[in-house]
Design an enzyme around this catalytic site. Structure first.
Site, short mmCIF file in Angstrom:
data_model
loop_
_atom_site.label_atom_id
_atom_site.label_comp_id
_atom_site.label_asym_id
_atom_site.label_seq_id
_atom_site.Cartn_x
_atom_site.Cartn_y
_atom_site.Cartn_z
N HIS A 40 -45.79 -144.49 26.85
CA HIS A 40 -45.94 -144.45 28.31
C HIS A 40 -45.47 -143.10 28.82
O HIS A 40 -44.85 -142.33 28.07
CB HIS A 40 -45.11 -145.57 28.95
CG HIS A 40 -43.65 -145.44 28.63
ND1 HIS A 40 -43.08 -146.01 27.50
CD2 HIS A 40 -42.65 -144.76 29.25
CE1 HIS A 40 -41.80 -145.69 27.46
NE2 HIS A 40 -41.50 -144.93 28.50
N HIS A 124 -44.54 -135.81 29.45
CA HIS A 124 -44.86 -135.92 28.03
C HIS A 124 -44.84 -137.39 27.64
O HIS A 124 -44.27 -138.22 28.35
CB HIS A 124 -43.84 -135.14 27.19
CG HIS A 124 -42.47 -135.76 27.21
ND1 HIS A 124 -41.60 -135.60 28.28
CD2 HIS A 124 -41.84 -136.57 26.32
CE1 HIS A 124 -40.49 -136.28 28.03
NE2 HIS A 124 -40.60 -136.89 26.85
#
Length: 198
Positions: A40, A124
């Site tokens: 996620h 990221h």
């Protein structure tokens, strides 16, 4: 409850990243890899929070999304934090339109008012973690060869308050609240859900 705010991804993108993880697992480097379904984009880590605060935390998230319409981002490139001399986290990068940064700033502001400190944001997706001192040259060579590769483009239509439960098999993530982003027409997108999870 161990909580964080995140953007979750489609099965198609999870599948693409599962293929990447399958390839990286073949390398002779010891890494604790993240299951594809757990990947996620974290907007804000809240940490341990009393269950009694979930309502106010959810209300803050609803305020944070105001004015942010659905947008696109691309999952592209690879690398490590903090650096190749001492790699600790393996990641894939995120290239995004401006709404990601607006949303993250609004999330930070809302939670700052509730007493959660601000932290730096480098978008990221974490793929895995290494122990200090792990020999990582084969991983470095492979990741650097993937620096320009894209694993997919996503339309972001919601943001979630997630709970992380630590188990002997690893972390299990569960959405406590998913808040839909409003389409430019003003209403939530079809099939979006904005209620507290049970």
């Amino acid at each position: 409850m161990r909580l964080f705010v995140a953007i979750n991804f489609s099965p198609a993108l999870q599948s693409a990243l599962a293929g990447l993880l399958g390839e990286l697992r073949q390398l002779p480097v010891t890494v604790k890899w993240v299951p594809p379904e757990n990947i996620h984009l974290t907007l804000k880590f809240l940490g341990e929070v009393a269950p009694a605060r979930v309502e106010e935390i959810g209300a803050a998230l609803r305020r944070a999304v105001v004015g942010v319409n659905p947008w696109h981002l691309e999952v592209k490139g690879t690398g490590v934090f903090p650096n190749w001399r001492n790699p600790r986290v393996v990641w894939v990068g995120v290239e995004s339109e401006k709404p990601l940064y607006v949303l993250q700033q609004q999330v930070t502001r809302e939670y700052l008012e509730l007493g959660f400190p601000a932290d730096s944001f480098t978008p990221h997706l974490t793929l895995g973690r290494l122990r200090p001192g792990t020999a990582s040259r084969p991983l470095q060579d492979r990741l650097q060869s993937l620096a320009g590769v894209s694993w997919g483009r996503e339309r972001v239509t919601a943001v979630s308050l997630m709970e992380s439960s630590l188990t002997p098999r690893g972390a299990i993530y569960r959405p406590v609240l998913t808040v839909p982003l409003l389409s430019p027409g003003g209403g939530p997108l079809p099939g979006s859900e904005g209620s507290l999870g049970g």
